[in-house]
Design a protein around this motif. Structure first.
Motif, short mmCIF file in Angstrom:
data_model
loop_
_atom_site.label_atom_id
_atom_site.label_comp_id
_atom_site.label_asym_id
_atom_site.label_seq_id
_atom_site.Cartn_x
_atom_site.Cartn_y
_atom_site.Cartn_z
N ASP A 1 -19.07 -0.09 111.42
CA ASP A 1 -18.52 1.07 112.13
C ASP A 1 -17.18 1.46 111.52
OD1 ASP A 1 -20.70 0.89 113.74
OD2 ASP A 1 -19.63 0.15 115.51
N LYS A 2 -16.93 2.75 111.49
CA LYS A 2 -15.69 3.27 110.92
C LYS A 2 -14.47 2.78 111.69
CE LYS A 2 -13.56 7.62 109.41
NZ LYS A 2 -13.73 9.09 109.34
N GLY A 3 -13.54 2.16 110.97
CA GLY A 3 -12.28 1.73 111.57
C GLY A 3 -12.37 0.46 112.38
N PHE A 4 -13.53 -0.21 112.41
CA PHE A 4 -13.65 -1.42 113.23
C PHE A 4 -13.05 -2.62 112.51
CE2 PHE A 4 -16.01 -5.30 114.38
CZ PHE A 4 -15.69 -5.35 115.73
N THR A 5 -12.17 -3.33 113.20
CA THR A 5 -11.64 -4.61 112.71
C THR A 5 -12.03 -5.67 113.72
OG1 THR A 5 -9.52 -4.18 113.82
CG2 THR A 5 -9.70 -3.55 111.51
N SER A 6 -12.55 -6.78 113.23
CA SER A 6 -13.12 -7.80 114.11
C SER A 6 -12.08 -8.38 115.07
CB SER A 6 -13.75 -8.93 113.29
OG SER A 6 -12.79 -9.51 112.44
N MET B 1 -12.14 0.03 106.94
CA MET B 1 -12.86 1.05 106.19
C MET B 1 -13.71 0.48 105.07
SD MET B 1 -12.20 3.92 107.61
CE MET B 1 -12.67 5.13 106.37
N GLY B 2 -13.42 -0.76 104.63
CA GLY B 2 -14.11 -1.32 103.47
C GLY B 2 -15.62 -1.38 103.62
N LEU B 3 -16.09 -2.09 104.65
CA LEU B 3 -17.54 -2.22 104.86
C LEU B 3 -18.16 -0.90 105.28
CD1 LEU B 3 -17.86 -5.70 106.63
CD2 LEU B 3 -18.51 -5.09 104.30
N TYR B 4 -17.41 -0.08 106.00
CA TYR B 4 -17.92 1.24 106.41
C TYR B 4 -18.22 2.09 105.17
CZ TYR B 4 -17.61 6.15 107.80
OH TYR B 4 -17.85 7.50 107.94
N LEU B 5 -17.28 2.14 104.23
CA LEU B 5 -17.48 2.94 103.02
C LEU B 5 -18.55 2.33 102.13
CD1 LEU B 5 -13.77 3.84 102.17
CD2 LEU B 5 -15.51 5.34 103.15
N ALA B 6 -18.60 1.01 102.06
CA ALA B 6 -19.64 0.35 101.27
C ALA B 6 -21.03 0.69 101.80
CB ALA B 6 -19.42 -1.16 101.27
N GLN B 7 -21.16 0.68 103.12
CA GLN B 7 -22.44 1.02 103.74
C GLN B 7 -22.81 2.47 103.48
OE1 GLN B 7 -24.79 -0.57 105.12
NE2 GLN B 7 -25.96 0.98 106.22
N LYS B 8 -21.82 3.37 103.62
CA LYS B 8 -22.07 4.80 103.39
C LYS B 8 -22.50 5.06 101.94
CE LYS B 8 -20.73 8.09 105.58
NZ LYS B 8 -21.40 9.13 106.42
#
Length: 334
Positions: free
Chosen positions: A274-279, A290-297
């Motif tokens: 999810d965009k902007g989600f930090t665990s 943003m890292g995993l969000y952009l990688a997924q996109k």
């Protein structure tokens, strides 16, 4: 539609029936009037009214039938033509609203394009002093200072890189060039960029590539790997190793990155893209999510499947599954 038509004109139908009832009542109360003749008149009146209602149904409902079946689109060519003044009023109101909406959308799109171009231009301009800073840092003799400066430089570099690719992702299909990509030089190039950070945290890499190449776009694949490696280094414990392995599974190449970090809580796993989600409990207050969000996109247009497995306190494994080679033409859009 018949039910709606009758409900819309229920007052008119009620008025017709009321008038017939009034006529029958007068004939019943007034002996000078023939009740049978009034019954005949009421019968003819109801027949004529019924025929009139049926004719009006077939004349008035086509416009609204087409309107109901019409897809929710701004294409005015699919809008039915009006056949009455009231239908004309509906047509004018709806079409004028759509035209205004399209005009506003076009204007906003132009503003967004200008903003995107300005931001991209700014990012490219910032890269020039950033490169100069890198050369100055490389000449720094104080190793402790050099390490700290390099860490901060990397943070700026990756934030700018994320911004650059975030603005390009909506137009990624126009930028794809599918080819055979050698994984080893691509991975080692990204590791080399992270070298100073890895040295600071005493993190090592174990790379074993049983499947040495894939079909993909080199630039965007490098960007995805950059996000995954950055996360792996960021959240790995000091002195641990990051394992990178590629293998074949059911005709597909699977690239696996495993770290020995703090891991991700099970309740957070469904939201990591999810965009902007930090665990939960993330100690990094500067994390953008943003890292995993952009990688997924970025992985979607490349037909890549990104999945994550993690155990708190043990580490995280990210699996990047590439499409089969016979999907090459599909990815190219041929």
């Amino acid at each position: 539609m018949i039910r709606k038509f009758l409900m819309e004109r229920i007052s008119w139908i009620g008025l017709i029936l009321l008038l017939q009832l009034v006529g029958l009542t007068i004939a019943y109360l007034d002996p000078s009037l023939s009740f049978s003749s009034m019954m005949y008149y009421v019968f003819l009146s109801l027949v004529i009214s019924s025929v009139f209602i049926i004719i009006r149904y077939f004349r008035e409902t086509p416009f609204y039938k087409e309107l109901e079946l019409r897809e929710a689109t701004t294409d005015l060519t699919s809008f039915p033509e009006p056949n009455s003044p009231f239908e004309g009023s509906v047509y004018e109101q709806v079409t004028s609203a759509i035209e205004k909406l399209e005009k506003d959308a076009s204007h906003n799109q132009l503003l967004l394009e200008e903003e995107k171009d300005e931001l991209l231009s700014w990012i490219h301009e910032v890269k020039t002093p950033l490169t100069a800073m890198k050369l100055i840092i490389d000449r720094t003799e104080n190793h402790q200072l050099k390490s700290e400066l390099m860490y901060e430089w990397l943070r700026i570099y990756y934030l700018l890189d994320q911004q650059l690719h975030q603005k390009r992702i909506p137009f990624i299909e126009n930028d794809l060039f599918i080819e055979k990509v050698e994984l080893e030089p691509l991975i080692y190039s990204e590791i080399h960029t992270l070298r100073s950070w890895c040295l600071k945290k005493k993190i090592g890499f174990e790379v074993e590539l049983d499947s040495p190449h894939v079909l993909s776009d080199a630039k965007w694949l490098a960007f995805i790997l950059r996000q995954l490696l950055t996360n792996a280094v960021k959240y790995s414990h000091e002195g641990s190793d990051i394992t990178i392995h590629s293998s074949q599974h059911m005709g597909q190449t699977v690239l696996t990155l495993s770290d020995q970090g703090r891991g991700i809580a099970a309740r957070d796993l469904p939201r990591i893209f999810d965009k902007g989600f930090t665990s939960t409990g993330n100690p990094d207050q500067h994390a953008t999510g943003m890292g995993l969000y952009l990688a997924q996109k970025a992985s979607v247009p490349l037909h890549l499947h990104l999945s994550v497995q993690s155990t708190v306190g043990t580490g995280t494994t990210v699996m990047l599954t590439f499409p089969k080679e016979n999907q090459f033409l599909e990815i190219q859009g041929v």
